[in-house]
Structures are given as structure tokens and as C-alpha cells.
Write a protein that holds these residues in place. Sequence first.
Motif, mmCIF file in Angstrom:
data_model
loop_
_atom_site.group_PDB
_atom_site.id
_atom_site.type_symbol
_atom_site.label_atom_id
_atom_site.label_comp_id
_atom_site.label_asym_id
_atom_site.label_seq_id
_atom_site.Cartn_x
_atom_site.Cartn_y
_atom_site.Cartn_z
ATOM 1 N N TYR A 125 -0.043 19.675 -1.120
ATOM 2 C CA TYR A 125 -1.067 20.376 -0.340
ATOM 3 C C TYR A 125 -2.025 21.098 -1.270
ATOM 4 O O TYR A 125 -1.715 21.352 -2.441
ATOM 5 C CB TYR A 125 -0.453 21.317 0.700
ATOM 6 C CG TYR A 125 0.238 22.562 0.170
ATOM 7 C CD1 TYR A 125 -0.477 23.657 -0.307
ATOM 8 C CD2 TYR A 125 1.630 22.665 0.188
ATOM 9 C CE1 TYR A 125 0.151 24.798 -0.756
ATOM 10 C CE2 TYR A 125 2.275 23.807 -0.262
ATOM 11 C CZ TYR A 125 1.522 24.877 -0.736
ATOM 12 O OH TYR A 125 2.157 26.012 -1.189
ATOM 13 N N LYS B 244 -3.590 23.129 -6.209
ATOM 14 C CA LYS B 244 -2.867 21.957 -5.712
ATOM 15 C C LYS B 244 -1.402 21.990 -6.163
ATOM 16 O O LYS B 244 -1.098 22.342 -7.288
ATOM 17 C CB LYS B 244 -3.519 20.667 -6.215
ATOM 18 C CG LYS B 244 -4.907 20.411 -5.644
ATOM 19 C CD LYS B 244 -5.476 19.099 -6.176
ATOM 20 C CE LYS B 244 -6.870 18.829 -5.619
ATOM 21 N NZ LYS B 244 -7.432 17.559 -6.117
ATOM 22 N N LYS C 81 2.347 19.608 -5.639
ATOM 23 C CA LYS C 81 3.037 18.463 -5.055
ATOM 24 C C LYS C 81 4.519 18.551 -5.371
ATOM 25 O O LYS C 81 4.943 19.248 -6.302
ATOM 26 C CB LYS C 81 2.455 17.137 -5.535
ATOM 27 C CG LYS C 81 2.696 16.795 -6.989
ATOM 28 C CD LYS C 81 2.179 15.377 -7.283
ATOM 29 C CE LYS C 81 2.486 14.968 -8.721
ATOM 30 N NZ LYS C 81 2.061 13.581 -8.991
ATOM 31 N N PRO D 255 -2.313 13.496 -5.180
ATOM 32 C CA PRO D 255 -3.109 13.382 -3.954
ATOM 33 C C PRO D 255 -4.514 13.937 -4.111
ATOM 34 O O PRO D 255 -4.741 14.894 -4.843
ATOM 35 C CB PRO D 255 -2.305 14.222 -2.948
ATOM 36 C CG PRO D 255 -1.584 15.221 -3.802
ATOM 37 C CD PRO D 255 -1.328 14.573 -5.129
ATOM 38 N N LEU E 186 -6.558 16.003 -2.327
ATOM 39 C CA LEU E 186 -6.292 16.893 -1.211
ATOM 40 C C LEU E 186 -7.442 17.840 -0.927
ATOM 41 O O LEU E 186 -8.182 18.240 -1.815
ATOM 42 C CB LEU E 186 -5.046 17.737 -1.504
ATOM 43 C CG LEU E 186 -3.721 17.005 -1.668
ATOM 44 C CD1 LEU E 186 -2.660 17.990 -2.120
ATOM 45 C CD2 LEU E 186 -3.314 16.349 -0.363
ATOM 46 N N GLY F 92 -3.377 18.029 3.590
ATOM 47 C CA GLY F 92 -2.196 18.075 2.743
ATOM 48 C C GLY F 92 -0.983 18.586 3.499
ATOM 49 O O GLY F 92 -1.093 19.415 4.399
#
Length: 411
Positions: A54, A61, A63, A209, A211, A216
Motif C-alpha cells: 500500500y 510505500k 509491501k 507495486p 501504488l 493498495g
Amino acid sequence: LSCENEESLIGNDFITNNPHSLTIYDVTNDLIASRSIPNINISGSGNNNMLGGYFDPVFGKTKAGFSWQIRPTSNILPPSLESISDIYISIPYIGHYGVQDLDSTQVSLNIELHELQESILGNINTLTKTDFNKSLITSTTKYLNEIQIENDSSLFISGLQAYTSFATSLFNALQVDSPDGIISEPDLALLQDNFLSQFNGLSLSVSEPNLNAANGAILYMNTGSDDAILGIEFQNGNNETDTIEFEMKKENLNIFNHFESKTNVNDSTILLQSMGGPYSVIDMAFLSNLKDSGYIGVNEAELIFHLAESTETFPKPDTLVLYEYFDCPQSNNLNPYPNNIVSYALWDSTNTNYKFNIVEHVQRVISEQKNPTYRLQISSPESNVHRVVLNKTNNPVELNLLLIKEENTQE
């Protein structure tokens, strides 16, 4: 102030022969210092496994992925590699974390499944494991709403027998040698031990990603469930379809990655994030002077943290935890132990705050010269993905103290 039982006022272990009184101690904002510290904990074994990523305008960010062991639950084995018709995994989905009112049809995850090329066992208690040596089996794109409805709300990936190297590795790990050759139906315990010694496990992750705040999410997956399985379908000796299942309840490790981080230390907020994100140090050095000022006991000590308005888009962590803090490399600050817990605080949605009862520890600061410095973090940070921003200026940290003071002692 009066009460029916003086012990209830000053505590069962408190004894004094001198006159004493209850005093409200005025704690001004400048007496409470706090600082947010980036954590180095980027992996951990927990009750939940996490997968996804997200974007957060405050923290940047993040992950998450996880690695885990599997082991067979029966000794009915495929007679040959060629007899295998399908290999699949199914892991129950139990929820996700992202902005509130997230549109699950807009959340896509490019999921990668790997076979581990090193053992997970030596890293279960390691907090700084960034990744494992592993080889890619396959990748697939799944939308969150797809995972929520498929196969009784599970992450389901099938057709893995098509990846010959992986299928061969699984099949070979099921072969138990004896002086007389391969055992066709080995004892289950022997089969499991043999398999775990030859097959290191699996890993799920997401590729980096692209995002924004709206698309996300990090998914909570339950590898401890009876429904979390790897299955091999095959044709048995009677030309009938049979299945051997592998449970996922063995060891697991979550691994978190922070990139394009926007986390910074400032004077207006206290930043807390699970998954190896920041924690905060709360310093109330003035408490060490209470004994010299004639204070001998604690009737009330409430430490209150208020929410900053900027965090309304994300769900709040249910629980924060306060630990004793030791500022030295040999301390257990990197992995606080339960005997260092000072107090827990639950999220109060009505008052939008977290309230700690720290009576016992403030009493120990007075009577045992304990250090009045604390580590504030989200509870169980290795098994959840929460974050929160607390206020320091507009609605600063509060410490409400009601102390017991000897009346014949002058400040």
C-alpha cells in the motif's frame, strides 16, 4: 478526598507511618519528550501472514510477503512424476488493510510464487531477514475481489504441475530411500521428516507495486488453517484420481520492505507503523525527581495519546503497547520481551485516543529508581500491518498524575 479503605487509595504494598496527602501533579507539555525512530525489524514470525502493498502519504510505500514450510499429511504417494495431473495451492484470505472504503475491484496484485533454496528454520527469530534464496515458479495477477470470492475466499493457484522443475523437486522430496530401494508407502512421520529435510518451502510476494492511496492493500492470509493446503492430484495404480495434501502449519516468516519512504521526524506528530516501520521513544525524565520532592506513592497515572487528524483514511490499530526502553546496543529494544511491558492501551473511537494506565511503573520509578523512558509501538507488529499518526502539538500527549506525598516533607 476520602475512601472506605485506605489500601484501595494507596495500594496494597504501600506502608507509611507519616501523614500523607493526595496531590494532583501538574505535568506541562515540555516535560514529555518524544521522538520517532525508524525500526530495523523487517521480518518476523507471527499468527498472520501478509501479502500485498500500500501507499501512504506519511509513511511512503510498503509491501509484504511471506515464506513457509509445507509437509505431507498422508503417505499415499503418486507412483511417478508423469502420473501427476495437477498441483495447486489454496490459502484462506481473512481480511485486508488499506484505506477505508477501498474498492476491491481496483486492487490488483502481481503475485509471485517461489520455491525456497535455503532453509527457513535458522531465520524464524531473525528480525532483519530481507529475503531468501529462491527460484521463481510462476507469477499471476489477482484482483482483491477475485480472491474474496474464489474457492471459499482463498488465494487459489492451480496448474503448477506445468512447471517441471518445481514438480520434480516436490516429487523427489517424497521419495524415501531404504536399503531395498524406494519405499512405496513409508511411515508418515518418516515421510514428513524426509520431506522437510529435502524441500525448503515456498514463498509468496508481490512485484513492486505502482501504488497510490486508493489501489493498495495488504492481505491477511492464514497458513495455520486446516484449509491452507498444497495439493497434488495424480492417477494411482488403479487408474483412479487420488490426492495427497500438504499442510502449511509449519514454520513461517513474514518479510516487509519499505521503499520511497516518506517517514521523517518532526515536532508535530508521533509515528508508529507495524512491519518494521517506526516506533517512538517517550522520555519523562522528570519522574525520576518525584522521590526527592517528597512523593512516595501513585494513586493515578494515565498516559494519553491523541490521534492526529491526518490519519482518518486508514483503520486504527486496536492496541498499542508501552515497553521499558533501554538505550544501549545490548538491550532487547530490537525485540522487546513480555517482562518489559509497562502497559497496553486500546483504541478509544469515542475520544479518538489511546490511554495507558502506568501506575505500577511510575511507582517503581519512585521506589526502585526505574528508568522513566518508554518505547511506544503497535502491538504484535510482526503479525499486522497497521500504522497510526499521533498528535504532539494541537492535542499533545497528556500525563494525568495523582500522587501521594508525605506532608512533613518540604520541596
